[in-house]
Structures are given as C-alpha cells and as structure tokens.
Design a protein around this motif. Structure first.
Motif, PDB file in Angstrom:
ATOM      1  N   TYR A  19       0.839  -1.209   0.000  1.00 42.25           N
ATOM      2  CA  TYR A  19       0.000   0.000   0.000  1.00 42.25           C
ATOM      3  C   TYR A  19       0.871   1.254   0.000  1.00 42.25           C
ATOM      4  O   TYR A  19       0.588   2.215  -0.720  1.00 42.25           O
ATOM      5  N   MET A  20       1.923   1.234   0.818  1.00 39.98           N
ATOM      6  CA  MET A  20       2.841   2.375   0.873  1.00 39.98           C
ATOM      7  C   MET A  20       3.488   2.618  -0.490  1.00 39.98           C
ATOM      8  O   MET A  20       3.574   3.768  -0.958  1.00 39.98           O
ATOM      9  N   TYR A  53       1.799   6.612  -6.680  1.00 43.08           N
ATOM     10  CA  TYR A  53       0.733   7.518  -7.120  1.00 43.08           C
ATOM     11  C   TYR A  53       1.142   8.975  -6.914  1.00 43.08           C
ATOM     12  O   TYR A  53       0.948   9.821  -7.799  1.00 43.08           O
ATOM     13  N   LYS A  54       1.724   9.260  -5.738  1.00 46.72           N
ATOM     14  CA  LYS A  54       2.117  10.637  -5.447  1.00 46.72           C
ATOM     15  C   LYS A  54       3.247  11.103  -6.363  1.00 46.72           C
ATOM     16  O   LYS A  54       3.266  12.266  -6.801  1.00 46.72           O
ATOM     17  N   GLU A  74       0.927   4.087  -2.844  1.00 46.63           N
ATOM     18  CA  GLU A  74       0.684   5.494  -2.540  1.00 46.63           C
ATOM     19  C   GLU A  74       1.855   6.376  -2.972  1.00 46.63           C
ATOM     20  O   GLU A  74       1.660   7.456  -3.546  1.00 46.63           O
TER      21      GLU A  74
END
Length: 508
Positions: A268-269, A275-276, A272
């Motif tokens: 998940y990290m 994505y960022k 994320e």
C-alpha cells in the motif's frame, strides 16, 4: 423395521461422540485461526512441536545407545528372615506347652527338633545363663545386653554384609518366653546363608543421544520456520527494490499473521508513493505545459502590440487612416491580452482556498431558459438552432453569478466548435437528488487522450493555439473549479462526432 431401529440406535449412541467431536473441531479451528494470525503463537507452537519431537527421539536413541552393566551381590536377608521366623516358632511352642523351667525333657524335645540345622538354639534366663541348648552349641553364658543391642540395630538396617560374606559375623535373634515358674529367652545364633543376586546398573544418559536430539531439534526448527524466514527475506528484498525506485514491485501475500499485514502495508505504501510521484510528475508536466501555453498566449498578442506600436513610433504608415488601423489592431490585441490575464487571475482565485460562494435558492430551469434566450442572436449568427429539453421546477442552492460563467463557457464552446449549420441541444433532468445539465453538439471528434485533459488549464485540442480557432484554454478549467466549489461534477463524452458536456449539481 430392523434397519430403522439399527439406524436410530446408531444415531442415539453416537450423538454424544459427534457433539464432542464437533466441539473439539470448533476449538481446534479457533486455535488454528488464532495461531495463523499471530506470529508469536506460531513460533511458540513450532518450538513446542520441535521440543516434543526431540524429546521422543532422545528417548528412543538413549535406550539404544545407553550401555547396561551388571554386578553381583550376596543377599543374606532371606536367611536372616528364616532365623527370625525360627526363633519365633520355638518361642511360641514353648509358650504353648506351659511347662516349668525345670521340665528339661519337654524343653529339650522342642529344641532338638531343630538340632539338624546350622543354627545354635539356646534357652537362657534373664541374666544370660544358658539353661538349655542344642547339641551343636557349647556356650554356657551369653551377653543379653549385646544380643538386644544387635537386634535393635538389625531392625534399623544396621548390619554389615561383608562380615557374613567372610564368615566372621553371626546373626543373633531372640524371643522372650514365659515358663510357669520363670521367664527366659529363646536365642538363635548362626551365620546367615547368602544368595547371589545379579543387579544391573545404567550409566548416565548417553551424550550421543543428547547430541542427536539437539541437532534434530535445531534442524526441525529451522525447517519449520524456514518459510517465515524466507518470507522475511522476500519482504526485505522488496523494500530494497522499492528504496531503489522500483515502486511497481509488489510482495505476494502469504498467510494472515503480522508479516502478511506488513507486506500489505508495504504494498500500500509503495502504491501510494508511486501515485504521489506520478502525480508530482503530472503536476510538473502540467506546469511545463502551463508555462509554455501562457508564454505563447501572452507573447502572441504582445508581439503584435509591440510590432504595431513600433510602426507608429517609426512613422511607418501612409496616412491617418492606416495609423488609425494600426492603433485599432494594437488596441484589440491589448483587449485580448487583458481577457487572458483576467481569466488567469480568475482561475487562480477559484483554485485557491478561502473562496466564498454567495449561495441562494435558484430555479435552475428558469435560469437556463433565460441564458438560452440571451444566446439566440449568437446562434442565429452562427447558423445554429437551439433544441431545449428542460425539466420544470428544479431548484438548487448555488451562486448564480458563478454558474452563469459555467454554462456560458459550455454554450460558447458548443457554438465555437459545432459543425455549421447545425444544432445545439441544451437540457436539464433529475437523477435521484441531483440535477444534471447537458450541452450537446456535433463537431470534430475529440480523441480520448484529449478528453481527459480538456479541463486542464490552458489546454486546447487545437495544438497551434491560433487565436482564430479557440479561446484562452482557461474557460473549462474555470468551469470545473466553480462546479467543484458547488460539490458537483463536470465531465465530457464524445461518440464520434457527438460531443456532450454534463454538469451534475445537488438539488436543494
């Protein structure tokens, strides 16, 4: 009937076992689920299993490798017990016949019954004087005190078998008797007969068995925990890949314990972060495009203004008519430049925080009807027909001044890019608790990659950014900002030459 009875009996007698089995399985599955979700419990159970298996192996190997040694001992206890029983038997016989200490015939008769044994039989008075004795005995006096002392020592297991084995020690047993005229003791003396016994002595636990079980414990523990250790290594390797920039790398989920949750959180990290980072890259690209587009849109009219002002400054005009033409052109270019700057300022203001809306209840259907009427001259000039399909009595809570800008932009876009002559469809309908406004027209097909960017600032499908083919590229971006401030949605759809813009707003 018999079969039914057998089935009923089977169910009746097996029901308790089935209930117990069901409860046991529930407890087992509950424990298994708890163990599978807790790595600490997994390690404890694994350690316990390995320890139990190692203990069982140690038990088997120790019995195999341990050497047994034998040794012989001489047991005198059976003979001593016989002597004790014998003196008891003689004493009871004497007591039973109730004779006087002077009745030698009867007393000797009892004693001589045992004269063929290896033991000495004596009858002594309380002072130790021998009154009667067997034929193999020559003593006339015995030490009663020593006899009693030795007898008490024997009862407390104080005796030395080495004396008996060497033949130097006699065992003495006595029994008190009552004559009709006196008291006395029956005493038996003799060397106990030994019986050889074979005993086995086990040495200490085998070191080899201990070593084998220890190695087995370590090996089994490493084997059972190998998957978890390998999974930890996979997680560590994945973190290293991600740290080196490969944020698309993912860890496979295995199990339900803390390691599995850790892997999910790392995935998940990474997602994320990816994505960022992509978002940052997109922002950088948009920023670069923004700078390029702003530079182009500002430079084009500004270049024209400077050019015509230079012509005027250098008196490069034929007459006042041409001078006035140059001034008009420079003025028009400056007006366009002002419009561009104003729209950029408006977009920046709407995109920032702290924007307040002057909301009031608006009849959206009447709002659209009035707006379409205002565009009738524009439609006529561009050979377009407005086709309205507006649902009545739709009220919303909104800032009317800002919404005018949204629908004005959408209608002007439809006018600008429609096939001419043509038709523009403007409609309003309800969907649950939302009001949906659409503006549709037929025009040049918009590719999918351009549809996603239409609401970006300064983006135009026409890449040359000519003043004659479009506006500033901020109209749709401003419209999206205004709709977002109203907690609404705006999007575009294109099916070949059918272009449709939709605005969804909450109903009051």
């Amino acid at each position: 009937m018999l079969i039914r009875l057998i089935k009923w009996l089977w169910r009746f007698f097996t029901k308790p076992f089935r209930i117990l089995f069901t409860r046991f399985m529930k407890i087992y599955y509950r424990a298994e689920d708890r163990v599978n979700k807790n790595i600490r419990m997994e390690l404890i159970v694994t350690f316990g299993v390995c320890l139990f298996a190692s203990f069982m192996l140690f038990t088997l190997t120790n019995s195999y490798f341990t050497k047994r040694t034998s040794y012989s001992t001489i047991n005198y206890m059976d003979s001593i017990k016989r002597m004790s029983d014998l003196v008891l038997d003689i004493g009871k016989q004497v007591d039973n016949i109730k004779v006087s200490s002077k009745d030698s015939d009867k007393i000797k008769q009892v004693i001589n019954r045992y004269s063929n044994t290896n033991y000495k039989v004596l009858v002594v008075d309380l002072n130790g004087k021998v009154l009667y004795k067997s034929e193999n005995t020559y003593e006339n006096q015995v030490d009663i005190h020593t006899i009693i002392k030795n007898s008490v020592g024997f009862k407390n297991a104080i005796y030395d078998q080495r004396e008996y084995s060497s033949g130097s020690g006699e065992f003495v047993s006595f029994y008190p008797i009552d004559f009709s005229d006196n008291r006395a003791y029956v005493v038996i003396k003799g060397v106990p007969e030994g019986r050889i016994e074979t005993n086995y002595n086990e040495k200490e636990k085998s070191f080899l068995a201990l070593l084998i079980s220890g190695v087995f414990f370590i090996g089994l523990f490493f084997y059972l925990t190998g998957k978890k250790v390998k999974y930890m290594q996979e997680i560590a390797l994945a973190v290293m890949y991600m740290a080196n920039g490969d944020l698309n790398y993912r860890i496979d989920g295995k199990g339900e314990d803390e390691l599995a949750h850790l892997a999910d959180n790392i995935n998940y990290m990474a997602a994320e972060l990816n994505y960022k980072i992509e978002k940052e890259r997109e922002i950088e690209r948009n920023k670069s495009e923004l700078i390029t587009n702003v530079s182009h849109d500002l430079r084009t009219p500004l270049t024209s203004i400077i050019g015509y002002l230079n012509l005027i400054k250098d008196n490069k005009f034929r007459d006042d008519k041409q001078l006035k033409e140059y001034v008009n052109i420079a003025y028009n270019k400056s007006e366009k430049l002002k419009v561009l700057i104003d729209e950029l300022f408006e977009y920046t203001k709407l995109s920032g925080e702290g924007v307040t809306l002057n909301k009031e209840v608006i009849s959206l259907d009447e709002f659209l009807e009035q707006l379409v009427e205002e565009f009738v001259p524009v439609f006529e000039d561009n050979k377009l027909i407005a086709n309205k399909n507006i649902t009545k009595d739709v009220k919303i809570n909104a800032d009317g001044d800002k919404l005018v800008r949204v629908f004005d932009n959408l209608i002007m876009n439809a006018v600008r890019y429609s096939f001419k002559p043509g038709e523009i469809k403007i409609g309003l309908y309800k969907e649950e608790n939302k009001a949906i406004v659409y503006v549709k027209n037929k025009g040049k097909n918009i590719p999918n990659e351009d549809l996603k960017k239409l609401f970006h600032r300064f983006y135009r499908v026409e890449k040359s950014r000519s003043e004659n083919t479009g506006g500033t590229g901020l109209g749709l971006a401003i419209s999206k900002s205004i709709v977002n401030l109203h907690n609404g949605e705006i999007w575009v759809e294109c099916d070949e030459n059918d272009i449709s813009f939709y605005v969804k707003l909450p109903i009051e």
